[in-house]
Design a protein around this motif. Sequence first.
Motif, PDB file in Angstrom:
ATOM      1  N   PRO A 158      -1.134  -2.011  -1.975  1.00  0.00           N
ATOM      2  CA  PRO A 158      -1.916  -2.339  -3.390  1.00  0.00           C
ATOM      3  C   PRO A 158      -0.589  -2.533  -4.219  1.00  0.00           C
ATOM      4  CG  PRO A 158      -2.043   0.150  -3.042  1.00  0.00           C
ATOM      5  CD  PRO A 158      -1.258   0.183  -1.721  1.00  0.00           C
ATOM      6  N   CYS A 166      -6.457   4.407  -4.379  1.00  0.00           N
ATOM      7  CA  CYS A 166      -4.538   4.610  -3.339  1.00  0.00           C
ATOM      8  C   CYS A 166      -5.514   5.993  -3.059  1.00  0.00           C
ATOM      9  CB  CYS A 166      -4.060   4.119  -4.374  1.00  0.00           C
ATOM     10  SG  CYS A 166      -2.575   3.691  -3.150  1.00  0.00           S
ATOM     11  N   ARG A 179      -3.905  -6.572  -4.650  1.00  0.00           N
ATOM     12  CA  ARG A 179      -3.009  -5.950  -2.554  1.00  0.00           C
ATOM     13  C   ARG A 179      -2.260  -7.170  -2.404  1.00  0.00           C
ATOM     14  NH1 ARG A 179      -3.451  -1.986   0.462  1.00  0.00           N
ATOM     15  NH2 ARG A 179      -5.028  -0.816   0.300  1.00  0.00           N
TER      16      ARG A 179
END
Length: 182
Positions: A119, A143, A154
């Motif tokens: 992420p 996350c 992402r």
Amino acid sequence: MTNDVATLATALYATTDDMLKEHPDLAPWRPPVGITHRLSDAELVTLATMQAIVGYTSEATWLRRTCAHLRHLFPCLPQQPGYNKRLRKAAGLMRSVNRILATTTSVWSDDVRVVGSTPVECGRSRETVERSDLAGWAEYGYCASHSRFFRGLRLHLVCTLQGLPIAFALTRGPGRRTRDPP
């Protein structure tokens, strides 16, 4: 820095310079009249590629080390702000040359690829993301590796086993949603 780094810099410069002579369309557009750069595009690409190979993340530190140990190879080194501006403007050139250089190695033809994603946090509050240029792209999610909720994207990366990046993509959404956004 040892003579091996100087030898690598020389080989990389010669390869890059020959490549730019074969493909002049790769070089950034410049007006026919104006100030010419004292550092050639081939030298710039060589410096930036060497910085990545040797592992320097700080441009200022890299330029100091280069000035101290490789000044004989790069007599017209720019200061850090000028180096930074030239690199940003030559991003397409860097991408093209590095892609061509990568495809000429034996690492490129390896059959095994590694895929991973992580992420990329763009902000923790809705207001932050809505004020940024990422409004409409960044999504809300959790996350697990950082144990927190945030808004972001992402990053997906495909590499060889030796770590050579082959492809990347940015997608919407930092991960799975486990609750509604605040």
